[in-house]
Scaffold this motif. Structure first.
Motif, PDB file in Angstrom:
ATOM      1  N   ASP A 148     -13.662 -14.144  -7.943  1.00  0.00           N
ATOM      2  CA  ASP A 148     -12.911 -15.464  -8.515  1.00  0.00           C
ATOM      3  C   ASP A 148     -13.051 -16.808  -7.325  1.00  0.00           C
ATOM      4  O   ASP A 148     -13.266 -17.870  -7.467  1.00  0.00           O
ATOM      5  N   ALA A 149     -12.807 -16.309  -5.769  1.00  0.00           N
ATOM      6  CA  ALA A 149     -12.833 -17.391  -4.897  1.00  0.00           C
ATOM      7  C   ALA A 149     -13.479 -16.778  -3.682  1.00  0.00           C
ATOM      8  O   ALA A 149     -13.914 -17.410  -2.983  1.00  0.00           O
ATOM      9  N   TYR A 150     -13.083 -15.741  -3.247  1.00  0.00           N
ATOM     10  CA  TYR A 150     -13.348 -15.194  -1.918  1.00  0.00           C
ATOM     11  C   TYR A 150     -14.288 -13.851  -1.950  1.00  0.00           C
ATOM     12  O   TYR A 150     -13.986 -13.149  -2.886  1.00  0.00           O
ATOM     13  N   PRO A 151     -14.816 -13.511  -0.900  1.00  0.00           N
ATOM     14  CA  PRO A 151     -16.088 -12.376  -0.917  1.00  0.00           C
ATOM     15  C   PRO A 151     -14.962 -11.046  -0.834  1.00  0.00           C
ATOM     16  O   PRO A 151     -15.572  -9.935  -1.623  1.00  0.00           O
ATOM     17  N   TYR A 152     -13.665 -10.992  -0.450  1.00  0.00           N
ATOM     18  CA  TYR A 152     -12.974  -9.939  -0.324  1.00  0.00           C
ATOM     19  C   TYR A 152     -11.732  -9.811  -0.560  1.00  0.00           C
ATOM     20  O   TYR A 152     -10.871 -10.821  -0.252  1.00  0.00           O
ATOM     21  N   LEU A 153     -11.029  -8.886  -1.102  1.00  0.00           N
ATOM     22  CA  LEU A 153      -9.518  -8.711  -1.356  1.00  0.00           C
ATOM     23  C   LEU A 153      -8.915  -7.567  -0.645  1.00  0.00           C
ATOM     24  O   LEU A 153      -9.353  -6.361  -1.086  1.00  0.00           O
ATOM     25  N   LEU A 154      -7.881  -7.650   0.147  1.00  0.00           N
ATOM     26  CA  LEU A 154      -7.463  -6.524   0.811  1.00  0.00           C
ATOM     27  C   LEU A 154      -5.914  -6.453   0.445  1.00  0.00           C
ATOM     28  O   LEU A 154      -5.295  -7.558   0.378  1.00  0.00           O
ATOM     29  N   ILE A 155      -5.341  -5.257   0.297  1.00  0.00           N
ATOM     30  CA  ILE A 155      -4.012  -4.907  -0.202  1.00  0.00           C
ATOM     31  C   ILE A 155      -3.850  -3.733   0.776  1.00  0.00           C
ATOM     32  O   ILE A 155      -4.463  -2.784   1.038  1.00  0.00           O
ATOM     33  N   GLY A 156      -2.250  -3.578   1.221  1.00  0.00           N
ATOM     34  CA  GLY A 156      -1.613  -3.006   1.934  1.00  0.00           C
ATOM     35  C   GLY A 156      -1.020  -1.879   0.992  1.00  0.00           C
ATOM     36  O   GLY A 156      -0.317  -2.076  -0.172  1.00  0.00           O
ATOM     37  N   THR A 157      -1.029  -0.593   1.355  1.00  0.00           N
ATOM     38  CA  THR A 157      -0.317   0.396   0.397  1.00  0.00           C
ATOM     39  C   THR A 157       1.057   0.072   0.176  1.00  0.00           C
ATOM     40  O   THR A 157       1.739   0.541  -0.913  1.00  0.00           O
ATOM     41  N   GLU A 158       1.833  -0.363   1.190  1.00  0.00           N
ATOM     42  CA  GLU A 158       3.438  -0.487   0.862  1.00  0.00           C
ATOM     43  C   GLU A 158       3.659  -1.615   0.072  1.00  0.00           C
ATOM     44  O   GLU A 158       4.681  -1.607  -0.609  1.00  0.00           O
ATOM     45  N   SER A 159       2.687  -2.497  -0.205  1.00  0.00           N
ATOM     46  CA  SER A 159       2.920  -3.549  -1.245  1.00  0.00           C
ATOM     47  C   SER A 159       2.823  -3.036  -2.593  1.00  0.00           C
ATOM     48  O   SER A 159       3.690  -3.431  -3.241  1.00  0.00           O
ATOM     49  N   LEU A 160       2.041  -1.904  -2.809  1.00  0.00           N
ATOM     50  CA  LEU A 160       2.005  -1.193  -4.147  1.00  0.00           C
ATOM     51  C   LEU A 160       3.397  -0.663  -4.377  1.00  0.00           C
ATOM     52  O   LEU A 160       3.986  -0.477  -5.371  1.00  0.00           O
ATOM     53  N   ASP A 161       3.542   0.028  -3.023  1.00  0.00           N
ATOM     54  CA  ASP A 161       4.838   1.276  -3.276  1.00  0.00           C
ATOM     55  C   ASP A 161       5.831   0.339  -3.411  1.00  0.00           C
ATOM     56  O   ASP A 161       6.932   0.755  -4.327  1.00  0.00           O
ATOM     57  N   PHE A 162       6.177  -0.737  -2.999  1.00  0.00           N
ATOM     58  CA  PHE A 162       7.158  -1.652  -3.123  1.00  0.00           C
ATOM     59  C   PHE A 162       7.441  -2.138  -4.533  1.00  0.00           C
ATOM     60  O   PHE A 162       8.489  -2.090  -5.142  1.00  0.00           O
ATOM     61  N   LEU A 163       6.352  -2.409  -5.003  1.00  0.00           N
ATOM     62  CA  LEU A 163       6.335  -2.989  -6.449  1.00  0.00           C
ATOM     63  C   LEU A 163       6.680  -1.678  -7.436  1.00  0.00           C
ATOM     64  O   LEU A 163       7.473  -1.909  -8.371  1.00  0.00           O
ATOM     65  N   ASN A 164       6.025  -0.664  -7.064  1.00  0.00           N
ATOM     66  CA  ASN A 164       6.306   0.542  -7.975  1.00  0.00           C
ATOM     67  C   ASN A 164       7.645   0.962  -8.072  1.00  0.00           C
ATOM     68  O   ASN A 164       8.245   1.465  -9.271  1.00  0.00           O
ATOM     69  N   GLU A 165       8.723   0.758  -7.018  1.00  0.00           N
ATOM     70  CA  GLU A 165      10.012   0.892  -7.179  1.00  0.00           C
ATOM     71  C   GLU A 165      10.625  -0.041  -8.100  1.00  0.00           C
ATOM     72  O   GLU A 165      11.787   0.626  -8.584  1.00  0.00           O
ATOM     73  N   LYS A 166      10.190  -0.791  -8.166  1.00  0.00           N
ATOM     74  CA  LYS A 166      10.823  -1.834  -9.474  1.00  0.00           C
ATOM     75  C   LYS A 166      10.402  -1.850 -10.725  1.00  0.00           C
ATOM     76  O   LYS A 166      10.741  -2.341 -11.663  1.00  0.00           O
ATOM     77  N   LEU A 167       9.408  -0.842 -10.920  1.00  0.00           N
ATOM     78  CA  LEU A 167       8.588  -0.828 -12.279  1.00  0.00           C
ATOM     79  C   LEU A 167       9.058   0.550 -12.958  1.00  0.00           C
ATOM     80  O   LEU A 167       9.188   1.579 -12.335  1.00  0.00           O
TER      81      LEU A 167
END
Length: 264
Positions: A148-167
């Motif tokens: 969409d705009a930039y060559p790479y997308l990086l994500i940290g594991t804790e970001s997903l874990d934090f979101l999943n706690e709310k889902l």
């Protein structure tokens, strides 16, 4: 003892908006990982086609082997060569960025048209500089493939874990289509990464990634749901942009592997 910050997963998405491929190692290049989003589908107006309009695109699964890409959809498969393309250039675009592209072959375009139910072409970006993106953040221009705009997308594991706690219904990192997943200490700290090295490659963080309705597409089913965008918008909305993960660029070419340490 393994490093706190290390690569947990690597993904490429050979054809924009189709399913990705998990890798143990990948070659980083200026435009993104080798074979990452070097192809995309365009409609009769030469406009790029994505899961935003056609969620079923998540059900097309690519594999790369021996110089060929094989696409599986339902009970059918189609194969084409990585190197093949017709010689007539087409002017297309990814959002506001004009791109010179080439149709892979007519048979491949017909296969996708039949499966998706509308006329489309599979096209390839053939050289560095065929698509340029000017960053609103840095005001610099980057050579990009069909991301969409930039060559790479990086994500940290804790970001997903934090979101999943709310889902109520937990999701996987595949919803967010990262290229690199790294282990982290706290949610969204990757937003503040500056310059860092993984394996042979020096990366630079450009800006957190604003997300769209596409993250609500369940990649296992090709069905748009209300989450996770609804929940994310409650705590990750910054200037009317819902942020998750961060956009980065590579400053050189080289190999990175699962298990590599992130060195700041």
């Amino acid at each position: 003892m393994s490093a706190v910050y290390c690569v947990k997963e690597i993904y490429i998405y050979p054809i924009k908006s189709l399913a990705g491929i998990s890798l143990n190692r990948a070659k980083a290049e200026e435009m993104g990982f080798e074979n990452d989003r070097r192809w995309m589908l365009i409609d009769v107006d030469n406009v790029h086609v994505t899961q935003r309009e056609y969620p079923i695109m998540s059900q097309f699964y690519p594999e790369i082997s021996n110089g060929k890409i094989t696409i599986s959809f339902e009970n059918d498969k189609h194969e084409f060569s990585i190197d093949e393309h017709l010689n007539v250039s087409i002017e297309s675009a990814v959002w506001e960025d004009k791109s010179e592209v080439f149709e892979v072959n007519q048979n491949t375009s017909k296969w996708f048209s039949d499966k998706l139910g509308f006329e489309c072409k599979l096209v390839k970006i053939n050289k560095i500089g065929a698509r340029k993106h000017e960053s609103s953040k840095t005001k610099e221009t980057y050579n990009v493939s069909f991301a969409d705009a930039y060559p790479y997308l990086l994500i940290g594991t804790e970001s997903l874990d934090f979101l999943n706690e709310k889902l109520e219904e937990k999701i996987t990192i595949k919803r967010f289509r990262p290229n690199i997943v790294v282990s982290t200490k706290s949610a969204h700290e990757e937003d503040d990464f500056k310059s860092f090295k993984i394996g042979e490659v020096q990366f630079e963080n450009i800006k957190p990634c604003g997300r769209c309705i596409m993250v609500n597409n369940d990649p296992q089913k090709g069905i748009i749901k209300k989450e996770p965008l609804k929940t994310l918008s409650k705590y990750r909305n910054v200037n009317n942009s819902v942020l998750f993960g961060t956009n980065i660029v590579s400053l050189n070419s080289g190999i990175i592997s699962v298990g590599d340490e992130v060195v700041f």
